[in-house]
Write a protein that holds these residues in place. Structure first.
Motif, mmCIF file in Angstrom:
data_model
loop_
_atom_site.group_PDB
_atom_site.id
_atom_site.type_symbol
_atom_site.label_atom_id
_atom_site.label_comp_id
_atom_site.label_asym_id
_atom_site.label_seq_id
_atom_site.Cartn_x
_atom_site.Cartn_y
_atom_site.Cartn_z
ATOM 1 N N UNK A 57 0.842 -1.171 0.000
ATOM 2 C CA UNK A 57 0.000 0.000 0.000
ATOM 3 C C UNK A 57 0.894 1.244 0.000
ATOM 4 N N UNK A 58 0.543 2.175 -0.892
ATOM 5 C CA UNK A 58 1.280 3.441 -0.949
ATOM 6 C C UNK A 58 0.622 4.449 -0.023
ATOM 7 N N UNK A 59 1.454 5.215 0.645
ATOM 8 C CA UNK A 59 0.978 6.257 1.562
ATOM 9 C C UNK A 59 1.587 7.573 1.109
ATOM 10 N N UNK A 60 0.734 8.595 0.891
ATOM 11 C CA UNK A 60 1.249 9.870 0.390
ATOM 12 C C UNK A 60 0.537 11.033 1.079
ATOM 13 N N UNK A 112 -8.174 -5.178 -1.231
ATOM 14 C CA UNK A 112 -6.909 -4.624 -0.739
ATOM 15 C C UNK A 112 -6.887 -3.116 -0.970
ATOM 16 N N UNK A 113 -6.325 -2.389 -0.010
ATOM 17 C CA UNK A 113 -6.160 -0.943 -0.146
ATOM 18 C C UNK A 113 -4.862 -0.685 -0.912
ATOM 19 N N UNK A 114 -4.974 -0.077 -2.110
ATOM 20 C CA UNK A 114 -3.785 0.198 -2.931
ATOM 21 C C UNK A 114 -3.054 1.443 -2.483
ATOM 22 N N UNK A 115 -3.818 2.490 -2.131
ATOM 23 C CA UNK A 115 -3.152 3.733 -1.733
ATOM 24 C C UNK A 115 -3.982 4.496 -0.717
ATOM 25 N N UNK A 116 -3.266 5.297 0.034
ATOM 26 C CA UNK A 116 -3.816 6.116 1.107
ATOM 27 C C UNK A 116 -3.221 7.495 0.905
ATOM 28 N N UNK A 117 -4.058 8.464 0.471
ATOM 29 C CA UNK A 117 -3.541 9.793 0.139
ATOM 30 C C UNK A 117 -4.212 10.863 0.990
ATOM 31 N N UNK A 170 -9.059 1.328 -3.438
ATOM 32 C CA UNK A 170 -9.110 -0.107 -3.214
ATOM 33 C C UNK A 170 -8.979 -0.872 -4.514
ATOM 34 N N UNK A 171 -8.375 -2.053 -4.430
ATOM 35 C CA UNK A 171 -8.331 -2.985 -5.555
ATOM 36 C C UNK A 171 -9.534 -3.906 -5.395
#
Length: 194
Positions: A1-4, A49-54, A64-65
């Motif tokens: 998971x990407x976090x930005x 699945x959570x792909x990214x959190x921005x 989410x995927x």
């Protein structure tokens, strides 16, 4: 998971905490965390699945995927955030005036998120429901049209409020943001899902 975390988000948080002496910034942060926690719990239960959190200027965004999930499960994930948020408002209201700031922030956040505008939970719910009943092309066209009409109506209402309140820019900017978001989505290729 990407976090930005975007720099504009950090600056906005700093300004809110520095300039706003009310409980609104912390109440809004709590409301957002509970709302997004509802999405995360539902996604976990549904196997997404959570792909990214921005964290950006427009707030917190989870991606989410949902590949392989039914449209019903996608709808459940989209709906879970506002359900958790509304449940938290009901619980917080039991504590009386001490939680008034939180109740107002959470109620507004969750109601706005249910608007059928592309990029909001309501737009995702509408998309999932239409994809269950219609062919993909028709569902996408209806979603875009409803999103655009809702955003135009919201912007016209915001303009009217702004004119009646001698220049309430906050409401006008929010309405304009949703209108631009819908216009950008309206121009996307037909095969893209919301």
């Amino acid at each position: 998971m990407r976090f930005r975390i975007g720099p504009m988000f950090a600056g906005l948080c700093f300004l809110l905490l520095l300039l706003d002496r009310t409980a609104y910034p912390l109440s809004l942060a709590a409301a957002v965390c509970i709302h997004e926690g509802g999405h995360l719990l539902a996604a976990w239960l549904c196997g997404a699945k959570c792909r990214s959190f921005r964290l950006g200027i427009t707030g917190l965004s989870l991606d989410f995927d949902c590949g392989g999930l039914s449209y019903g499960r996608e709808c459940l994930i989209q709906l879970a955030g506002s359900c958790f948020g509304m449940l938290s408002v009901w619980i917080a209201a039991c504590f009386g005036e001490r939680t008034a700031y939180y109740c107002v922030c959470a109620l507004c956040l969750n109601i706005v998120n249910l608007l059928p505008i592309t990029g909001l939970d309501g737009g995702g719910i509408l998309s999932s429901l239409l994809h269950m009943c219609l062919e993909d092309g028709a569902a996408v066209r209806i979603c875009r049209g409803v999103s655009l009409l809702t955003a135009v109506f919201l912007w016209v209402c915001a303009l009217w409020i702004s004119l009646r309140t001698e220049g309430n820019l906050t409401v006008l900017l929010c309405g304009g943001f949703f209108l631009v978001k819908s216009l950008l989505a309206y121009g996307m290729p037909k095969g893209n899902k919301q």
